[in-house]
Design a protein around this motif. Sequence first.
Motif, PDB file in Angstrom:
ATOM      1  N   GLY A   1       0.813  -1.211   0.000  1.00  0.00           N
ATOM      2  CA  GLY A   1       0.000   0.000   0.000  1.00  0.00           C
ATOM      3  C   GLY A   1       0.843   1.255   0.000  1.00  0.00           C
ATOM      4  N   ALA A   2       1.845   1.290   0.880  1.00  0.00           N
ATOM      5  CA  ALA A   2       2.683   2.484   0.997  1.00  0.00           C
ATOM      6  C   ALA A   2       3.435   2.733  -0.306  1.00  0.00           C
ATOM      7  CB  ALA A   2       3.650   2.329   2.164  1.00  0.00           C
ATOM      8  N   LEU A   3       3.955   1.643  -0.930  1.00  0.00           N
ATOM      9  CA  LEU A   3       4.707   1.800  -2.177  1.00  0.00           C
ATOM     10  C   LEU A   3       3.772   2.173  -3.319  1.00  0.00           C
ATOM     11  CD1 LEU A   3       7.075  -1.256  -1.786  1.00  0.00           C
ATOM     12  CD2 LEU A   3       7.782   1.133  -1.837  1.00  0.00           C
ATOM     13  N   GLY A   4       2.604   1.538  -3.361  1.00  0.00           N
ATOM     14  CA  GLY A   4       1.647   1.839  -4.423  1.00  0.00           C
ATOM     15  C   GLY A   4       1.253   3.303  -4.388  1.00  0.00           C
ATOM     16  N   GLU A   5       0.948   3.781  -3.181  1.00  0.00           N
ATOM     17  CA  GLU A   5       0.518   5.170  -3.043  1.00  0.00           C
ATOM     18  C   GLU A   5       1.681   6.119  -3.330  1.00  0.00           C
ATOM     19  OE1 GLU A   5      -0.561   8.938  -1.084  1.00  0.00           O
ATOM     20  OE2 GLU A   5       1.093   7.638  -0.522  1.00  0.00           O
ATOM     21  N   GLY A   6       2.863   5.769  -2.776  1.00  0.00           N
ATOM     22  CA  GLY A   6       4.001   6.681  -2.887  1.00  0.00           C
ATOM     23  C   GLY A   6       4.615   6.719  -4.276  1.00  0.00           C
ATOM     24  N   LEU A   7       4.685   5.546  -4.953  1.00  0.00           N
ATOM     25  CA  LEU A   7       5.408   5.485  -6.228  1.00  0.00           C
ATOM     26  C   LEU A   7       4.495   5.670  -7.433  1.00  0.00           C
ATOM     27  CD1 LEU A   7       7.769   2.459  -5.507  1.00  0.00           C
ATOM     28  CD2 LEU A   7       8.274   4.882  -5.261  1.00  0.00           C
ATOM     29  N   PHE A   8       3.230   5.221  -7.311  1.00  0.00           N
ATOM     30  CA  PHE A   8       2.369   5.222  -8.490  1.00  0.00           C
ATOM     31  C   PHE A   8       1.182   6.165  -8.383  1.00  0.00           C
ATOM     32  CE2 PHE A   8       4.378   1.036  -8.173  1.00  0.00           C
ATOM     33  CZ  PHE A   8       5.073   1.018  -9.366  1.00  0.00           C
ATOM     34  N   GLY A   9       1.139   6.950  -7.283  1.00  0.00           N
ATOM     35  CA  GLY A   9       0.025   7.880  -7.116  1.00  0.00           C
ATOM     36  C   GLY A   9       0.104   9.036  -8.107  1.00  0.00           C
ATOM     37  N   SER A  10      -1.061   9.561  -8.494  1.00  0.00           N
ATOM     38  CA  SER A  10      -1.085  10.751  -9.358  1.00  0.00           C
ATOM     39  C   SER A  10      -1.976  11.786  -8.708  1.00  0.00           C
ATOM     40  CB  SER A  10      -1.653  10.446 -10.734  1.00  0.00           C
ATOM     41  OG  SER A  10      -1.330   9.151 -11.129  1.00  0.00           O
ATOM     42  N   GLU A  11      -1.664  13.043  -8.938  1.00  0.00           N
ATOM     43  CA  GLU A  11      -2.534  14.087  -8.421  1.00  0.00           C
ATOM     44  C   GLU A  11      -2.549  15.262  -9.367  1.00  0.00           C
ATOM     45  OE1 GLU A  11       0.360  14.423  -4.924  1.00  0.00           O
ATOM     46  OE2 GLU A  11      -0.425  16.460  -5.135  1.00  0.00           O
ATOM     47  N   LYS A  12      -3.612  16.033  -9.295  1.00  0.00           N
ATOM     48  CA  LYS A  12      -3.742  17.187 -10.177  1.00  0.00           C
ATOM     49  C   LYS A  12      -4.517  18.262  -9.435  1.00  0.00           C
ATOM     50  CE  LYS A  12      -3.750  16.924 -14.969  1.00  0.00           C
ATOM     51  NZ  LYS A  12      -4.255  16.231 -16.153  1.00  0.00           N
ATOM     52  N   ILE A  13      -4.033  19.499  -9.522  1.00  0.00           N
ATOM     53  CA  ILE A  13      -4.805  20.620  -9.004  1.00  0.00           C
ATOM     54  C   ILE A  13      -5.312  21.385 -10.204  1.00  0.00           C
ATOM     55  CG2 ILE A  13      -4.744  22.683  -7.569  1.00  0.00           C
ATOM     56  CD1 ILE A  13      -2.234  21.530  -6.278  1.00  0.00           C
ATOM     57  N   ALA A  14      -6.621  21.580 -10.280  1.00  0.00           N
ATOM     58  CA  ALA A  14      -7.163  22.250 -11.466  1.00  0.00           C
ATOM     59  C   ALA A  14      -8.205  23.269 -11.051  1.00  0.00           C
ATOM     60  CB  ALA A  14      -7.790  21.220 -12.401  1.00  0.00           C
ATOM     61  N   ARG A  15      -8.277  24.350 -11.820  1.00  0.00           N
ATOM     62  CA  ARG A  15      -9.367  25.315 -11.632  1.00  0.00           C
ATOM     63  C   ARG A  15     -10.433  24.984 -12.666  1.00  0.00           C
ATOM     64  NH1 ARG A  15     -10.145  30.262  -9.286  1.00  0.00           N
ATOM     65  NH2 ARG A  15      -8.018  30.525  -8.589  1.00  0.00           N
ATOM     66  N   LEU A  16     -11.610  24.561 -12.210  1.00  0.00           N
ATOM     67  CA  LEU A  16     -12.632  24.053 -13.115  1.00  0.00           C
ATOM     68  C   LEU A  16     -13.893  24.897 -13.056  1.00  0.00           C
ATOM     69  CD1 LEU A  16     -12.382  20.207 -12.423  1.00  0.00           C
ATOM     70  CD2 LEU A  16     -11.224  21.537 -14.176  1.00  0.00           C
ATOM     71  N   THR A  17     -14.489  25.130 -14.225  1.00  0.00           N
ATOM     72  CA  THR A  17     -15.817  25.751 -14.276  1.00  0.00           C
ATOM     73  C   THR A  17     -16.802  24.669 -14.691  1.00  0.00           C
ATOM     74  OG1 THR A  17     -15.239  26.455 -16.500  1.00  0.00           O
ATOM     75  CG2 THR A  17     -15.082  28.113 -14.781  1.00  0.00           C
TER      76      THR A  17
END
Lengths: 668, 178
Positions: free
Chosen positions: A529-545
Motif C-alpha cells: 500500500g505504501a509503495l503503491g501510493e508513494g510510487l504510483f500515485g497521481s494528483e492534479k490541481i485544477a481550476r474548473l468551471t
Amino acid sequence: MIAELGHFALIAAFVLAIAQALVPLLGASQREAGLIAARLMTVGRWLALLSAGLVLAAFAALVISFIRSDFSLALVAAHSHSAKPLIYKISGSWGNHEGSLLLWCVILALFGAIMARERRPEQPLPAHLLPAHLLQARLLQARAIAVQGMIQAAFLAFSLFTSNPFLRLAAPPLEGRGLNPVLQDPGLALHPPMLYLGYVGLSASFAFAVAGLIGGRIDRAWAAAMRPYVTLAWAALTCGIALGSWWAYYELGWGGWWFWDPVENASLMPWLAATALLHSVRVAEQREQLKSWTVLLAILGFSLSLLGTFIVRSGLLTSVHSFASDPARGLFILLLLGLAIGLPLLLFAWRGPQLAARADFPPLSREGALILNNILLVSASVIVLVGTFYPLALELVSGARITVGPPYFAASFNPVMALLVAAMGIGPLLVWRGGWRPRAGLTLLLAGGLALIGTGFFLLSNLLPGLQIGHKISPAGLAGIALMLWLGGSILADIGLRWRAGSWPKGRARRALSGMWLAHFGMVVFLAGALGEGLFGSEKIARLTPGDTVQLAGRLWQFDQVVQTNGPNWTARTARLSVQADPAGPARQMRPQIRFYPASQQSTTEAAIHSSVSGDDYAVLGEGSEERGYILRLYRKPLVGWIWFGSLLMALGGLLALSGRQKLPEAG
Amino acid sequence: MMRPLFVLPLAGFALLLLLFAAGLYTQLSGSRQPDQLPSMLVGQLPPDRPLPGLNAEPPRRLLDASRGDWLLVNFFASWCAPCRAEAPALASLSEKMTIIGIAYKDKPLDTQKFLNQFGNPYRRIGVDLDGKAGLDWAIYGVPESFLLAPDGRVVLRHAGPVDRALLEDIEARLETGR
C-alpha cells in the motif's frame, strides 16, 4: 446530581487506588507472616476491582451528562451542543482534555482489574503451605497490582486536581459551544479509545517489569505472565495508529496518510518499542535470555507512551493536532513523568546488573535474529525521538522554531526499516540455539528470485519506453519493491514448503506459527500500500468551471456544479463531480464538501473518496466561484487501502499468536 | 553493583527531562520566544546559487534583479507546520517589500498546493529540491528568513515563523533606511 455522583466516584477511586498501591506491596513484603500476607494480597486484588468499578461509574456519569446536554457542567458547555447527533455527543465526552484523561484512567483501571482476576482457586493459604511456583506467581501478581495502583493514583490525581471534568458553572448557558468540527467524525469516535488501549495497555507490562525488579526475580514465568498484556497492548496500538492515519487521510483532506507530525511520532515511538518488546519477551520466555533488556524495553514502552501524552497535552511542540493543550498542566505531567519513569530506571540501574546472563547462542540463531530485530527497532525509535525533540532542543538553545520534517525521516528512518524488512525474510527460518530450519536455503532462493524478477520488471519499464507504466521509479522505490517481494516471497515459500513436506505443527503451536506469518504478511500488505501510493500515485490541481473535464491516471473526471447543502448542525458547499474509470463504464458520483459549523464558526473540508481494492479516487473542493471556477484537487491513489488493511492483519496476527501461546509446565 | 551500561537509560532520561523542564519553564515564564540568530552571513553578500523555478523554468539567480531594494529571503516548505503559521504575516509584509521564497526540499507540486491554500507572498520562488541552497545559507531548518539591505548585504537572520516583533523591526528599518 449525576455529575456529583461521578465526581464522588472519582474521588473514592483515587483513595482506593492509593490503598491499592500500598496494601498488596505490604503483603508481598512480609511473606513470613503467612496468613496475614495472603489476606493483604487478596485485599489488594479486591481494591483493584473496586477502584476499576468506581472509575467506570465516573466515566458513565460523564457520558450521561454529555448525552443529556447538561450545560451546567463547564466541560459539556465548552465541548457539546444540543443539535449534535447522539454519537458525537457521546464521542464528545472524550474529544477534549478532561474527558480523554478520564478515559485514560478507565483503561488503566480495567487493566488493573484484569491483572487482579485470580487464575487459581482462591485460598488464603499461608505462604509456607503454597508450592514455590504458585507463591512466586502470587507475589508477582501482588506487586504488579500495586505498581498499577501507583500509576492509577497518579493519573486520578492529575484528573482531580488539574483537569476535573465535573466542575459546575455558576451561570449555565442555554446552548453549548459545540465540538471542534474536525472531531465530529465516526473515525474519531473509535481512534482515541483504541489508541489509549494501546498506550495504557503498555502500563501492564511496565507494572510487571517494575514488580519483577522489586522482587528481584525475572524468569520464564515472569515473561509468560507479561506476554499477553504486551501482545494485547501492541495489537490495540497498531489498530489505534492505523485508525488515526486513516482518519487524517479522509478527514483532514491533505491527501496523505502519514505526516511525521510530533503527535504521530508520539504514537510511533511506543509502537516501535512495543514491537521490540513483543519479540524480546519471546526470547525471555523461551530461553531465559535478554532478561534485563526485556525489563528495560517494558519500562521504555510505557515511558514513551507517557512522553506521547506529555507532548499532546502540554503544547510543547508545534503540531497540527493542537486540539487541546495547556502548558500549566504540563508541569504536573512533568512531575509525573519524572517519578513514573525516573524511579523504575533507578531501580533498573540498581537491580538490572543482577539479571544479566551470559549469552549461550551463536549469532546465526533465532535469538540472534531477534536481537537484530530489537537493535533495529530501538534505533528507529531513537531516530524518531531525535527528530521529534531536536526542534525543541534547538529552540531552547537558540530560540529558533523549526521543523525537520519528512526529509530527515526519509533519510534516516526508512533505511533502518528497510534493513528490518530484509531481516524479517530471514529470521523466522532460523531455529533456537543456532542453525537453520530444514529447506531454509530453498525458501531464501525462491524469495530472492521473486524479488529479482519483480524488481527487474520495474527496472526494465524504467529503461524501455515501450513498457512504460507511466511512472519512473527512483532507486529507493525499486529497493522498496524488492524488499516487499523478498519478504512476501520468503513467507509464502516457507508456508508452501512446509505444506508440501507435511510438516505442520499441531494444536497451539500451529496457531502461534500462523499468527507470526499473518503479522509478518500484514507488513507485506502494508508495504504494498505504501509503495503503491508513494510510487504510483497521481494528483492534479485544477481550476474548473461547470462542464469542464480532466484526465488523471486514465480516469475522466467531470465537474458539474457546486450546490448548497445543509446538515444537522452545519451548512456546506458541495461539488457535484463524476469520475469514469473507462469510457464504456459507469460514471461514479463524487461529492467533496466544504462544511461550515455556525456554532463554532469553523469550517472543515470533507474529501470525497471512492475506495476499492485497486486504489482510491480522492477529490477535495477548494475555494472559488461560479465565474472564476473552483479549485479542485484530484488524486488517484493506487493500493492506498492496503496500508490500513495490512496494519489490521498485523494486529490480528499478534492476537492469533497470543491464542497459541504455550502454557508453562506447572512446576516452573 | 551499579554498572555504567545500566545507568545509561536513567542518565538519558534525566537529560530529556531537563530539556522538558527548561522548555516548559521558559514557555510559562514567557521568556522563550522566537528570536534573531547570529549568522556568519550578517554583513556579507549572501550566496546566490541559481535555482530553477516552480514551473521547471531554467535555473537563475534570484537576488540580482532586486539589488537596491530591501529584500526578505524566506526559506519555506509545504511539509512544515510553522510555515503555515507565518503565512498571514508574510502576506501583510509582501505589500511593503519584496519577498523571495526558496522552497526547501519540497516537490514543486506540493509547493504549488501549499501556495494555493495559504497564499503566495513571493515575488520570485526558487526550488531547492536537494537542499544545496539551504546549505549555502546554513539554515537550521524551515521556516527561516534573512533580511537584505539595499546594498545586498545580510542585515539579520530570523529562524522560525515571522512574528510581530520581526515585522515591527523590519518596518522600522524600512522607515529609517538602516
